[in-house]
Write a protein that holds these residues in place. Structure first.
Motif, PDB file in Angstrom:
ATOM      1  N   GLY A   1      50.330  53.177  51.798  1.00  0.00           N
ATOM      2  CA  GLY A   1      51.546  52.492  52.200  1.00  0.00           C
ATOM      3  C   GLY A   1      52.750  53.394  52.100  1.00  0.00           C
ATOM      4  O   GLY A   1      52.726  54.441  51.449  1.00  0.00           O
ATOM      5  N   PRO A   2      53.851  52.995  52.740  1.00  0.00           N
ATOM      6  CA  PRO A   2      55.015  53.870  52.819  1.00  0.00           C
ATOM      7  C   PRO A   2      55.647  54.166  51.474  1.00  0.00           C
ATOM      8  O   PRO A   2      56.441  55.079  51.374  1.00  0.00           O
ATOM      9  CB  PRO A   2      55.979  53.075  53.729  1.00  0.00           C
ATOM     10  CG  PRO A   2      55.519  51.654  53.627  1.00  0.00           C
ATOM     11  CD  PRO A   2      54.054  51.721  53.445  1.00  0.00           C
ATOM     12  N   ARG A   3      55.307  53.404  50.432  1.00  0.00           N
ATOM     13  CA  ARG A   3      55.934  53.665  49.148  1.00  0.00           C
ATOM     14  C   ARG A   3      54.994  54.388  48.197  1.00  0.00           C
ATOM     15  O   ARG A   3      55.171  54.393  46.995  1.00  0.00           O
ATOM     16  CB  ARG A   3      56.426  52.345  48.538  1.00  0.00           C
ATOM     17  CG  ARG A   3      57.599  51.804  49.346  1.00  0.00           C
ATOM     18  CD  ARG A   3      58.082  50.478  48.852  1.00  0.00           C
ATOM     19  NE  ARG A   3      59.070  49.963  49.810  1.00  0.00           N
ATOM     20  CZ  ARG A   3      59.183  48.703  50.168  1.00  0.00           C
ATOM     21  NH1 ARG A   3      58.397  47.801  49.662  1.00  0.00           N
ATOM     22  NH2 ARG A   3      60.095  48.324  51.036  1.00  0.00           N
ATOM     23  N   GLY A   4      53.928  54.987  48.734  1.00  0.00           N
ATOM     24  CA  GLY A   4      53.045  55.780  47.904  1.00  0.00           C
ATOM     25  C   GLY A   4      53.717  57.055  47.444  1.00  0.00           C
ATOM     26  O   GLY A   4      54.700  57.508  48.023  1.00  0.00           O
ATOM     27  N   ASN A   5      53.184  57.660  46.383  1.00  0.00           N
ATOM     28  CA  ASN A   5      53.773  58.905  45.899  1.00  0.00           C
ATOM     29  C   ASN A   5      53.302  60.088  46.730  1.00  0.00           C
ATOM     30  O   ASN A   5      52.405  59.983  47.564  1.00  0.00           O
ATOM     31  CB  ASN A   5      53.469  59.099  44.407  1.00  0.00           C
ATOM     32  CG  ASN A   5      51.980  59.238  44.121  1.00  0.00           C
ATOM     33  OD1 ASN A   5      51.300  60.077  44.701  1.00  0.00           O
ATOM     34  ND2 ASN A   5      51.473  58.410  43.213  1.00  0.00           N
ATOM     35  N   SER A   6      53.921  61.234  46.491  1.00  0.00           N
ATOM     36  CA  SER A   6      53.657  62.414  47.324  1.00  0.00           C
ATOM     37  C   SER A   6      52.210  62.869  47.236  1.00  0.00           C
ATOM     38  O   SER A   6      51.582  63.208  48.258  1.00  0.00           O
ATOM     39  CB  SER A   6      54.594  63.553  46.905  1.00  0.00           C
ATOM     40  OG  SER A   6      55.926  63.260  47.267  1.00  0.00           O
ATOM     41  N   ALA A   7      51.652  62.903  46.036  1.00  0.00           N
ATOM     42  CA  ALA A   7      50.271  63.357  45.897  1.00  0.00           C
ATOM     43  C   ALA A   7      49.308  62.454  46.651  1.00  0.00           C
ATOM     44  O   ALA A   7      48.365  62.914  47.308  1.00  0.00           O
ATOM     45  CB  ALA A   7      49.891  63.421  44.420  1.00  0.00           C
ATOM     46  N   GLN A   8      49.524  61.149  46.565  1.00  0.00           N
ATOM     47  CA  GLN A   8      48.674  60.210  47.290  1.00  0.00           C
ATOM     48  C   GLN A   8      48.826  60.367  48.800  1.00  0.00           C
ATOM     49  O   GLN A   8      47.856  60.282  49.550  1.00  0.00           O
ATOM     50  CB  GLN A   8      49.020  58.779  46.875  1.00  0.00           C
ATOM     51  CG  GLN A   8      48.486  58.388  45.510  1.00  0.00           C
ATOM     52  CD  GLN A   8      46.983  58.151  45.531  1.00  0.00           C
ATOM     53  OE1 GLN A   8      46.442  57.634  46.506  1.00  0.00           O
ATOM     54  NE2 GLN A   8      46.301  58.522  44.463  1.00  0.00           N
ATOM     55  N   ARG A   9      50.040  60.594  49.252  1.00  0.00           N
ATOM     56  CA  ARG A   9      50.266  60.778  50.687  1.00  0.00           C
ATOM     57  C   ARG A   9      49.531  62.021  51.194  1.00  0.00           C
ATOM     58  O   ARG A   9      48.839  61.983  52.204  1.00  0.00           O
ATOM     59  CB  ARG A   9      51.761  60.905  50.980  1.00  0.00           C
ATOM     60  CG  ARG A   9      52.570  59.645  50.793  1.00  0.00           C
ATOM     61  CD  ARG A   9      52.211  58.585  51.799  1.00  0.00           C
ATOM     62  NE  ARG A   9      52.598  58.952  53.162  1.00  0.00           N
ATOM     63  CZ  ARG A   9      52.179  58.311  54.248  1.00  0.00           C
ATOM     64  NH1 ARG A   9      51.366  57.285  54.131  1.00  0.00           N
ATOM     65  NH2 ARG A   9      52.565  58.691  55.454  1.00  0.00           N
ATOM     66  N   VAL A  10      49.660  63.125  50.483  1.00  0.00           N
ATOM     67  CA  VAL A  10      48.992  64.360  50.925  1.00  0.00           C
ATOM     68  C   VAL A  10      47.480  64.193  50.850  1.00  0.00           C
ATOM     69  O   VAL A  10      46.742  64.625  51.758  1.00  0.00           O
ATOM     70  CB  VAL A  10      49.464  65.556  50.077  1.00  0.00           C
ATOM     71  CG1 VAL A  10      48.649  66.803  50.407  1.00  0.00           C
ATOM     72  CG2 VAL A  10      50.943  65.815  50.315  1.00  0.00           C
ATOM     73  N   ARG A  11      47.008  63.567  49.800  1.00  0.00           N
ATOM     74  CA  ARG A  11      45.563  63.351  49.659  1.00  0.00           C
ATOM     75  C   ARG A  11      45.009  62.562  50.849  1.00  0.00           C
ATOM     76  O   ARG A  11      43.955  62.895  51.402  1.00  0.00           O
ATOM     77  CB  ARG A  11      45.297  62.589  48.360  1.00  0.00           C
ATOM     78  CG  ARG A  11      43.836  62.252  48.113  1.00  0.00           C
ATOM     79  CD  ARG A  11      43.700  61.388  46.873  1.00  0.00           C
ATOM     80  NE  ARG A  11      42.310  61.092  46.571  1.00  0.00           N
ATOM     81  CZ  ARG A  11      41.916  60.273  45.605  1.00  0.00           C
ATOM     82  NH1 ARG A  11      42.830  59.663  44.854  1.00  0.00           N
ATOM     83  NH2 ARG A  11      40.643  60.040  45.384  1.00  0.00           N
ATOM     84  N   ALA A  12      45.734  61.519  51.259  1.00  0.00           N
ATOM     85  CA  ALA A  12      45.251  60.691  52.362  1.00  0.00           C
ATOM     86  C   ALA A  12      45.434  61.368  53.717  1.00  0.00           C
ATOM     87  O   ALA A  12      44.632  61.158  54.633  1.00  0.00           O
ATOM     88  CB  ALA A  12      45.984  59.352  52.350  1.00  0.00           C
TER      89      ALA A  12
END
Length: 716
Positions: A646-657
């Motif tokens: 989701g748009p409010r995920g943290n940076s590490a989660q965003r890059v991982r996904a």
């Protein structure tokens, strides 16, 4: 102690007050009751009194008396240890240090900015050279302070003061988990150590909660009327009208004051606009450098500024008794928070103007901040499951494990620490192994209370009755009556008229499109632990150039229009002509402005969008058509794979996904390899910024000489 001796104590207390506040100052009856309970009876006291009543005078006078050895006015035979004041903001600490000096009280602070002075201050405490020590609640769980300073401090404290005590309660409008660590401090105090908790903004539920946490406490609750405040509400149709109104009327508002906004972007925009209209104002937010905030505070104290344009970063943290006005551009989500902020004004002047200018966007901002509340149980359990009892993990190392942004993750860890489930140590967090239950029922009740407060704030703006009485009833003030001063009780002093020149200037100012999209230069930490082989700096050959967007979702000008297109509830739609025109203006300014792009783009590439394919595709087509550039294609997400959390995920989660989620088509890669200039990479919304970063990296790896990100909106 005999009545005569108590009378002697009161004489000494009155003398200290005169040093503090002037020769004509006299103790209020409840001020004396509090001082008597603290100094003579060594009791715990909760003081719920209006702003400007003199709560700080209580603890400074009590400190002076407790520090007088052998004076005969107390039953103590020796000098009491220093008073420890737990205070929420550095700005408030600075005010307190200055106030203490006026009474001949020596005050020091321990905070993150002066760790090199901690040993010196500890020595001064040991030699009796410090009368008052001010600390932030966050300091209570700093490992070095908690383990090295706090035990000695608790053992020698002569008086503990909990300022802004509503922060202790999660029913309070500004709950802070660090305040709950005061339980540990209280447990370490020697028997008979007096404790004072103070607040101006506690309803009955918060008062009962704080009193229960203090233990056997004397509760002194006074009427909450502020006789100097003239409350009013002005309903204006748009942000441009509100800025125009300020431009027309700011010079009519008495003295100097504070203009509150709900967002950092709104504070910056408002300050910039008013400076352009000739007003001396400064922006004050959590993103302003501390040195600049200090300078702005001093300039307001010295009446060099007409106003500080501030977020709630200034809500509790500033003391200027002669403030003549408080204006809110947008309503806070709670009448109690509103009462707290307007209480900055009118403490040492006969009249002060308090004006609320609510906006249609207020409720969307309230919903956003409400979404940052305590996370659901499965996310909490994921963190608890990742922590070990013998090897600490940092907050950054936890981010790839749980989809929470840094601030929300840290808030959750603080609550778990207070509950005993985790412990902060050097290097991060440890699991304690203690049993822990997710209190869903209580969290639901708190969320319901927040919803009720928001409805009450809407009712405050619309009420036909007295506005001060309304606020006092929200605070459960049994003495609440009509004030006779507000715009419902008396003739309003200010109308909603806005001059044509001021409105035109505000519309032109807010209508300017264009904000910078800052490129990412570092990968988040901890990615290798979750199978993503990225770390350290993003290579220069894989970075995007600085980009542009029409505006921020929180902007006063373009924010509302962009939220309707790219917000979480927005459906896919064709690109509107007015927004397309704004995009063209952004491109013109980017090409010919003070900070132009490094080279003219030679083509347009779209980020493949599943939610808004029509909007993004139409944007790319319009840019290509107007700029006479080839539309090179899009970088689609791989079939069946998510483009991220989701748009409010943290940076590490965003890059991982996002790692591996996009693919440059072979035909596009062949085209990129033959280009001689950068491409425009087009998307609808830049939220975390990682989608643009990852797709730009793929384009650079495929041979693009450069990538210029362009979006409709930037979140925040």
């Amino acid at each position: 102690m005999a009545d005569g001796d108590r009378a002697l104590v009161r004489e000494r207390a009155e003398a200290v007050l005169r040093r503090l506040a002037g020769e004509h100052a006299r103790l209020r009856e409840d001020q004396w009751r509090a001082i008597e309970a603290l100094v003579v009876d060594q009791r715990r006291v909760l003081c719920v009194q209006r702003t400007g009543w003199g709560k700080s005078a209580v603890y400074f006078v009590a400190t002076a008396l407790l520090r007088e050895a052998g004076s005969g006015v107390t039953e103590r035979a020796t000098v009491a240890g220093p008073t420890v004041i737990v205070s929420p903001l550095l700005a408030l600490m600075r005010n307190q240090v200055e106030a203490a000096a006026r009474a001949g009280i020596r005050a020091r602070t321990i905070n993150s900015a002066n760790s090199d002075e901690w040993d010196e201050i500890a020595t001064e405490i040991g030699t009796g050279a410090v009368d008052v020590l001010l600390i932030s609640p966050e300091r209570l769980n700093n490992p070095d302070f908690r383990d090295g300073v706090l035990p000695r401090l608790a053992a020698t404290t002569g008086l503990l003061v909990v300022d802004e005590a509503h922060c202790v309660s999660d029913w309070g409008h500004d709950f802070r988990p660090d305040y709950r660590r005061l339980r540990t401090f209280l447990a370490g105090l020697p028997a008979g150590t007096p404790v004072l908790a103070t607040t101006a903004t506690a309803n009955s539920r918060v008062t009962d909660d704080v009193a229960e946490q203090l233990g056997d406490a004397l509760v002194l609750r006074g009427p909450l009327d502020r006789e100097s405040l003239r409350l009013a509400v002005l309903e204006l149709p748009s942000p441009a009208y509100r800025l125009g109104w300020l431009a027309d009327h700011l010079d009519r508002l008495p003295g100097s004051g504070i203009i509150y906004t709900l967002t950092v972007a709104a504070a910056a925009e408002t300050a910039e606009f008013l400076r352009g209209r000739g007003y001396p104002v400064a922006s004050y937010t959590g993103q302003v450098d501390d040195a600049d905030r200090r300078a702005a505070e001093q300039d307001l104290l010295d009446n060099k500024l007409k106003a500080l344009v501030a977020t709630s970063a200034l809500g509790m943290g500033f003391d200027k008794p002669d403030l003549g006005f408080v204006v809110h551009l947008g309503a806070p989500p709670s009448p109690i928070a509103y009462y707290q902020q307007v209480g900055r004004a009118g403490r040492a002047v006969g009249e002060a103007e308090v004006l609320l200018l609510p906006g249609q966007e207020d409720q969307a901002i309230w919903r956003y901040f409400a979404s940052l509340a305590f996370p659901p149980e499965e996310q909490v359990r994921a963190v608890l499951g990742a922590l070990r009892p013998d090897r600490p993990l940092s907050t950054q190392a936890l981010e790839p494990i749980v989809d929470l942004r840094r601030a929300r993750l840290e808030l959750m860890l603080k609550v778990l620490d207070v509950d005993g489930a985790v412990r902060r140590v050097r290097g991060g967090w440890l699991a304690t192994g203690e049993p822990w239950q997710y209190d869903a029922a209580r969290l639901h009740r708190v969320a319901q209370a927040r919803t009720t407060e928001q409805q009450a704030m809407r009712e405050y703006a619309a009420t036909d009755g007295c506005r001060m009485e309304f606020l006092r009833r929200c605070l459960d003030d049994p003495a609440a009556t009509a004030c006779g001063r507000c715009d419902r009780c008396a003739e309003p002093r200010f109308g909603s008229e806005v001059s044509a020149p001021a409105l035109a200037a505000a519309q032109a100012f807010l209508g300017r499109p264009g904000v910078e999209v800052t490129p990412k230069k570092l990968w988040p930490t901890g990615l290798e632990a979750v199978g993503v082989p990225l770390r350290g700096k993003i290579g220069p050959g894989e970075q995007a150039y600085p980009g542009r967007a029409v505006g921020r979702l929180s902007d006063l000008g373009w924010g509302g229009r962009l939220r309707a297109l790219t917000g979480p509830d927005a459906s896919d739609a064709a690109l509107p002509d007015d927004v397309a025109g704004a995009v063209i203006e952004v491109l013109k300014a980017w090409a010919h402005g003070d900070d132009p792009w490094p080279a003219r783009p030679v083509g347009v590439v779209a980020v493949g969008s599943r939610r808004r394919a029509r909007l993004v595709g139409g944007l790319a087509e319009r840019i290509a058509e107007v700029g006479r550039l080839p539309l090179l294609g899009e970088v689609p997400a791989r079939t069946g794979e998510s483009a991220g959390p989701g748009p409010r995920g943290n940076s590490a989660q965003r890059v991982r996904a996002l790692h591996g989620a996009f693919e440059v088509p072979e035909s596009l890669a062949e085209t990129l390899a033959g280009l001689t200039g950068p491409v425009l990479l087009v998307d609808d919304l830049v939220d975390s910024g990682w989608t643009m970063t990852m797709v730009a990296r793929l384009l650079r790896q495929a041979g693009a000489p450069g990538v210029l990100p362009l979006a409709l909106a930037v979140a925040g």
